[in-house]
Scaffold this motif. Structure first.
Motif, PDB file in Angstrom:
ATOM      1  N   VAL A   1       0.870  -1.172   0.000  1.00  0.00           N
ATOM      2  CA  VAL A   1       0.000   0.000   0.000  1.00  0.00           C
ATOM      3  C   VAL A   1       0.914   1.230   0.000  1.00  0.00           C
ATOM      4  N   PRO A   2       0.829   2.091  -1.018  1.00  0.00           N
ATOM      5  CA  PRO A   2       1.679   3.285  -1.006  1.00  0.00           C
ATOM      6  C   PRO A   2       1.247   4.264   0.085  1.00  0.00           C
ATOM      7  N   CYS A   3       2.199   5.044   0.560  1.00  0.00           N
ATOM      8  CA  CYS A   3       1.897   6.052   1.576  1.00  0.00           C
ATOM      9  C   CYS A   3       1.079   7.167   0.935  1.00  0.00           C
ATOM     10  N   GLN A   4      -0.092   7.421   1.488  1.00  0.00           N
ATOM     11  CA  GLN A   4      -0.964   8.469   0.978  1.00  0.00           C
ATOM     12  C   GLN A   4      -0.512   9.857   1.442  1.00  0.00           C
ATOM     13  N   ASN A   5       0.332   9.894   2.470  1.00  0.00           N
ATOM     14  CA  ASN A   5       0.780  11.170   3.013  1.00  0.00           C
ATOM     15  C   ASN A   5       1.946  11.756   2.214  1.00  0.00           C
ATOM     16  N   CYS A   6       3.024  10.983   2.046  1.00  0.00           N
ATOM     17  CA  CYS A   6       4.212  11.528   1.378  1.00  0.00           C
ATOM     18  C   CYS A   6       4.344  11.067  -0.074  1.00  0.00           C
TER      19      CYS A   6
ATOM     20  N   GLU B   1       6.103   8.807  -1.216  1.00  0.00           N
ATOM     21  CA  GLU B   1       7.470   8.344  -1.489  1.00  0.00           C
ATOM     22  C   GLU B   1       7.603   6.830  -1.408  1.00  0.00           C
ATOM     23  N   SER B   2       6.910   6.199  -0.493  1.00  0.00           N
ATOM     24  CA  SER B   2       7.054   4.768  -0.274  1.00  0.00           C
ATOM     25  C   SER B   2       5.966   3.998  -1.012  1.00  0.00           C
ATOM     26  N   GLU B   3       6.346   2.877  -1.631  1.00  0.00           N
ATOM     27  CA  GLU B   3       5.397   2.006  -2.321  1.00  0.00           C
ATOM     28  C   GLU B   3       4.744   1.004  -1.376  1.00  0.00           C
ATOM     29  N   TYR B   4       5.210   0.955  -0.133  1.00  0.00           N
ATOM     30  CA  TYR B   4       4.688  -0.002   0.832  1.00  0.00           C
ATOM     31  C   TYR B   4       4.624   0.632   2.216  1.00  0.00           C
ATOM     32  N   MET B   5       3.886  -0.035   3.103  1.00  0.00           N
ATOM     33  CA  MET B   5       3.816   0.357   4.511  1.00  0.00           C
ATOM     34  C   MET B   5       4.352  -0.822   5.321  1.00  0.00           C
ATOM     35  N   GLU B   6       4.952  -0.529   6.455  1.00  0.00           N
ATOM     36  CA  GLU B   6       5.461  -1.572   7.333  1.00  0.00           C
ATOM     37  C   GLU B   6       4.429  -1.885   8.407  1.00  0.00           C
ATOM     38  N   PHE B   7       4.173  -3.180   8.608  1.00  0.00           N
ATOM     39  CA  PHE B   7       3.246  -3.607   9.652  1.00  0.00           C
ATOM     40  C   PHE B   7       3.921  -3.405  10.995  1.00  0.00           C
ATOM     41  N   THR B   8       3.161  -2.889  11.968  1.00  0.00           N
ATOM     42  CA  THR B   8       3.699  -2.643  13.302  1.00  0.00           C
ATOM     43  C   THR B   8       2.564  -2.752  14.316  1.00  0.00           C
ATOM     44  N   MET B   9       2.922  -2.724  15.575  1.00  0.00           N
ATOM     45  CA  MET B   9       1.933  -2.681  16.651  1.00  0.00           C
ATOM     46  C   MET B   9       2.081  -1.335  17.350  1.00  0.00           C
TER      47      MET B   9
ATOM     48  N   MET C   1      -0.018   0.237  10.467  1.00  0.00           N
ATOM     49  CA  MET C   1       0.977   0.321   9.403  1.00  0.00           C
ATOM     50  C   MET C   1       1.685   1.659   9.546  1.00  0.00           C
ATOM     51  N   GLU C   2       2.983   1.663   9.176  1.00  0.00           N
ATOM     52  CA  GLU C   2       3.777   2.873   9.286  1.00  0.00           C
ATOM     53  C   GLU C   2       4.600   3.062   8.022  1.00  0.00           C
ATOM     54  N   CYS C   3       4.638   4.294   7.509  1.00  0.00           N
ATOM     55  CA  CYS C   3       5.438   4.611   6.330  1.00  0.00           C
ATOM     56  C   CYS C   3       6.918   4.639   6.726  1.00  0.00           C
ATOM     57  N   PRO C   4       7.771   3.902   6.007  1.00  0.00           N
ATOM     58  CA  PRO C   4       9.198   3.915   6.349  1.00  0.00           C
ATOM     59  C   PRO C   4       9.885   5.225   5.989  1.00  0.00           C
ATOM     60  N   ASP C   5       9.258   6.059   5.157  1.00  0.00           N
ATOM     61  CA  ASP C   5       9.872   7.321   4.741  1.00  0.00           C
ATOM     62  C   ASP C   5       9.473   8.501   5.624  1.00  0.00           C
ATOM     63  N   CYS C   6       8.167   8.660   5.866  1.00  0.00           N
ATOM     64  CA  CYS C   6       7.731   9.845   6.619  1.00  0.00           C
ATOM     65  C   CYS C   6       7.207   9.537   8.010  1.00  0.00           C
ATOM     66  N   GLY C   7       7.023   8.250   8.333  1.00  0.00           N
ATOM     67  CA  GLY C   7       6.561   7.882   9.677  1.00  0.00           C
ATOM     68  C   GLY C   7       5.067   7.954   9.884  1.00  0.00           C
ATOM     69  N   THR C   8       4.285   8.247   8.841  1.00  0.00           N
ATOM     70  CA  THR C   8       2.825   8.281   8.978  1.00  0.00           C
ATOM     71  C   THR C   8       2.337   6.933   9.489  1.00  0.00           C
ATOM     72  N   GLU C   9       1.439   6.951  10.466  1.00  0.00           N
ATOM     73  CA  GLU C   9       0.875   5.731  11.047  1.00  0.00           C
ATOM     74  C   GLU C   9      -0.595   5.616  10.680  1.00  0.00           C
ATOM     75  N   LEU C  10      -1.005   4.393  10.328  1.00  0.00           N
ATOM     76  CA  LEU C  10      -2.407   4.102   9.990  1.00  0.00           C
ATOM     77  C   LEU C  10      -2.891   2.924  10.812  1.00  0.00           C
ATOM     78  N   GLU C  11      -4.088   3.018  11.351  1.00  0.00           N
ATOM     79  CA  GLU C  11      -4.697   1.877  12.047  1.00  0.00           C
ATOM     80  C   GLU C  11      -5.122   0.844  11.024  1.00  0.00           C
ATOM     81  N   VAL C  12      -5.040  -0.408  11.408  1.00  0.00           N
ATOM     82  CA  VAL C  12      -5.454  -1.499  10.517  1.00  0.00           C
ATOM     83  C   VAL C  12      -6.853  -1.925  10.873  1.00  0.00           C
TER      84      VAL C  12
END
Length: 156
Positions: free
Chosen positions: A123-128, A130-138, A145-156
């Motif tokens: 899933v590309p980051c809708q905020n920046c 820049e990233s084509e994917y989001m990293e799964f996190t808790m 999910m968190e963008c590895p480029d800008c740090g945007t966090e999204l609830e799953v």
């Protein structure tokens, strides 16, 4: 030695129609989950990969359809896995499995090593942008999910 009977398991009572098999078997080095998916249901909510875990699926009953991508820039491929057959995905290979049939799909999913801590969702980051994917996190004990480029966090 530990022994269980798959027929005694009830994945419908677990999250995403999944029940751990590795837990009652006291498995330490691999993960195994038992799924019972009704028509239209999915193993996971999106195209994803485990960078630190390879996965295999064994179809016990029904038919599973997988969308696969060796990497994000590649075109996707659809593969159907019939009853009694298996499919394996390398660590880093994007995949999403689902039940596109009219019947219940029962399957085992196996992963090694047992714990996967580096999961990416296609899933590309809708905020920046820049990233084509989001990293799964808790976050606060909840999946996100968190963008590895800008740090945007999204609830799953």
């Amino acid at each position: 030695m530990q022994k269980i009977d798959i027929d005694d398991m009830n994945p419908e009572s677990g999250p995403q129609n999944r029940q751990s098999v590795s837990e009652p078997l006291d498995a330490q080095d691999f993960s195994m989950n038992y799924y019972a998916l009704e028509p239209g249901e999915e193993f996971a909510g999106s195209l994803h990969t485990h960078l630190d875990q390879e996965e295999s699926f064994f179809v016990l009953e029904g038919e599973a359809t997988f969308e696969t991508k060796p990497e994000l820039a590649a075109d996707s491929e659809t593969v159907t896995v019939s009853e009694g057959a298996m499919i394996r995905f390398d660590a880093g290979e994007y995949q999403q499995g689902r039940n596109e049939s009219d019947d219940t799909l029962r399957a085992l999913a196996l992963g090694t090593p047992q714990e996967s801590t580096d999961v990416r969702v296609a899933v590309p980051c809708q905020n920046c942008g820049e990233s084509e994917y989001m990293e799964f996190t808790m976050i606060d004990g909840e999946p996100a999910m968190e963008c590895p480029d800008c740090g945007t966090e999204l609830e799953v």
